[in-house]
Design a protein around this motif. Sequence first.
Motif, PDB file in Angstrom:
ATOM      1  N   THR A  12      25.649  28.882  -8.271  1.00  0.00           N
ATOM      2  CA  THR A  12      26.168  27.869  -8.635  1.00  0.00           C
ATOM      3  C   THR A  12      25.308  26.931  -9.440  1.00  0.00           C
ATOM      4  OG1 THR A  12      27.341  25.891  -7.481  1.00  0.00           O
ATOM      5  CG2 THR A  12      24.953  26.556  -6.656  1.00  0.00           C
ATOM      6  N   PRO A  13      25.847  26.281 -10.287  1.00  0.00           N
ATOM      7  CA  PRO A  13      25.040  25.094 -11.152  1.00  0.00           C
ATOM      8  C   PRO A  13      24.576  24.195 -10.431  1.00  0.00           C
ATOM      9  CG  PRO A  13      27.637  25.154 -12.070  1.00  0.00           C
ATOM     10  CD  PRO A  13      27.509  26.048 -10.591  1.00  0.00           C
ATOM     11  N   PRO A  14      23.420  23.707 -10.994  1.00  0.00           N
ATOM     12  CA  PRO A  14      22.345  22.684 -10.219  1.00  0.00           C
ATOM     13  C   PRO A  14      23.249  21.563 -10.122  1.00  0.00           C
ATOM     14  CG  PRO A  14      21.465  23.683 -12.078  1.00  0.00           C
ATOM     15  CD  PRO A  14      22.844  24.413 -11.972  1.00  0.00           C
ATOM     16  N   PHE A  15      22.899  20.847  -8.936  1.00  0.00           N
ATOM     17  CA  PHE A  15      23.447  19.364  -8.614  1.00  0.00           C
ATOM     18  C   PHE A  15      22.663  18.276  -9.379  1.00  0.00           C
ATOM     19  CE2 PHE A  15      23.890  15.546  -5.929  1.00  0.00           C
ATOM     20  CZ  PHE A  15      25.332  15.520  -5.866  1.00  0.00           C
ATOM     21  N   TRP A  30      28.251  18.349  -1.726  1.00  0.00           N
ATOM     22  CA  TRP A  30      28.201  19.491  -2.662  1.00  0.00           C
ATOM     23  C   TRP A  30      27.622  20.755  -1.675  1.00  0.00           C
ATOM     24  CZ3 TRP A  30      23.440  21.482  -4.451  1.00  0.00           C
ATOM     25  CH2 TRP A  30      23.337  22.620  -5.366  1.00  0.00           C
ATOM     26  N   VAL A  31      26.745  20.629  -1.083  1.00  0.00           N
ATOM     27  CA  VAL A  31      26.018  21.629  -0.358  1.00  0.00           C
ATOM     28  C   VAL A  31      27.093  22.257   0.576  1.00  0.00           C
ATOM     29  CG1 VAL A  31      24.366  22.533   1.446  1.00  0.00           C
ATOM     30  CG2 VAL A  31      23.656  20.751  -0.280  1.00  0.00           C
ATOM     31  N   ALA A  32      27.682  21.396   1.130  1.00  0.00           N
ATOM     32  CA  ALA A  32      28.973  22.037   2.213  1.00  0.00           C
ATOM     33  C   ALA A  32      29.917  22.845   1.289  1.00  0.00           C
ATOM     34  CB  ALA A  32      29.494  20.865   2.642  1.00  0.00           C
ATOM     35  N   LYS A  89      17.620  15.558 -11.814  1.00  0.00           N
ATOM     36  CA  LYS A  89      18.682  16.523 -11.354  1.00  0.00           C
ATOM     37  C   LYS A  89      17.955  17.760 -10.573  1.00  0.00           C
ATOM     38  CE  LYS A  89      21.516  19.999 -13.984  1.00  0.00           C
ATOM     39  NZ  LYS A  89      22.090  20.082 -15.608  1.00  0.00           N
ATOM     40  N   LEU A  90      18.421  18.505  -9.570  1.00  0.00           N
ATOM     41  CA  LEU A  90      17.902  19.315  -8.698  1.00  0.00           C
ATOM     42  C   LEU A  90      18.243  20.693  -9.255  1.00  0.00           C
ATOM     43  CD1 LEU A  90      18.977  17.736  -5.382  1.00  0.00           C
ATOM     44  CD2 LEU A  90      16.689  17.485  -6.192  1.00  0.00           C
ATOM     45  N   GLU A  91      17.242  21.527  -9.505  1.00  0.00           N
ATOM     46  CA  GLU A  91      17.294  22.558 -10.123  1.00  0.00           C
ATOM     47  C   GLU A  91      16.930  23.599  -8.790  1.00  0.00           C
ATOM     48  OE1 GLU A  91      18.179  23.816 -13.300  1.00  0.00           O
ATOM     49  OE2 GLU A  91      18.090  21.691 -14.232  1.00  0.00           O
ATOM     50  N   LEU A 115      21.052  25.088  -0.220  1.00  0.00           N
ATOM     51  CA  LEU A 115      20.142  24.755   0.778  1.00  0.00           C
ATOM     52  C   LEU A 115      18.780  24.295   0.763  1.00  0.00           C
ATOM     53  CD1 LEU A 115      21.742  27.534   3.201  1.00  0.00           C
ATOM     54  CD2 LEU A 115      22.196  25.081   3.149  1.00  0.00           C
ATOM     55  N   GLN A 116      18.312  24.879  -0.504  1.00  0.00           N
ATOM     56  CA  GLN A 116      17.009  24.378  -0.922  1.00  0.00           C
ATOM     57  C   GLN A 116      17.118  22.770  -1.479  1.00  0.00           C
ATOM     58  OE1 GLN A 116      16.314  27.071  -4.075  1.00  0.00           O
ATOM     59  NE2 GLN A 116      15.095  28.752  -2.777  1.00  0.00           N
ATOM     60  N   ALA A 117      17.797  22.513  -2.024  1.00  0.00           N
ATOM     61  CA  ALA A 117      18.166  21.028  -2.275  1.00  0.00           C
ATOM     62  C   ALA A 117      18.228  20.269  -1.109  1.00  0.00           C
ATOM     63  CB  ALA A 117      19.362  20.919  -3.259  1.00  0.00           C
ATOM     64  N   LEU A 118      19.214  20.424   0.022  1.00  0.00           N
ATOM     65  CA  LEU A 118      19.363  19.880   1.088  1.00  0.00           C
ATOM     66  C   LEU A 118      18.147  19.538   1.783  1.00  0.00           C
ATOM     67  CD1 LEU A 118      21.252  18.467   3.031  1.00  0.00           C
ATOM     68  CD2 LEU A 118      21.376  21.021   4.234  1.00  0.00           C
TER      69      LEU A 118
END
Length: 150
Positions: A71-74, A87-89, A115-117, A121-124
Amino acid sequence: QLRHVGTQFMAAVSFAGTTVSVRSGRVALDLSGAEHLVASGEQLTVSTDGQRSKQQIETWGEQWRWAERVTPPFDSDGKTIWDLVAWVASETGLRVEYASFDAEDRARQTVLRGKLELEPLQALDMIAETSGMEAHVAKGLITLSLAGDG
């Protein structure tokens, strides 16, 4: 022939037949002029001799990890924690529950920068830890609470 609109799915074709698994949305599988509809949370297997088998599947878990990795980064700049969680969901197939109105309120009001690369789940986890929240993932559900409350 597979036809889909705005969905997440995976398909496997082998000498034994075709299997289509749908995470979200719907897929139409056309085999020899017969259309078979597969909805979110379903898996359809059609053998080469035409036998059909449909079963319910989880929309989250190890079989879908590949989708989370690609998935592309958020792009969180200017978005809220609530947006990130949505987005995570979407990218993991998990459902979301807030442990309290206060936790949901914090998620809706906390604005993120940058921007979260990271994978979803890691971003969450990273955002939850840095915002005084806790994210617990189990049995297809993300539960968010304020740190110390959950």
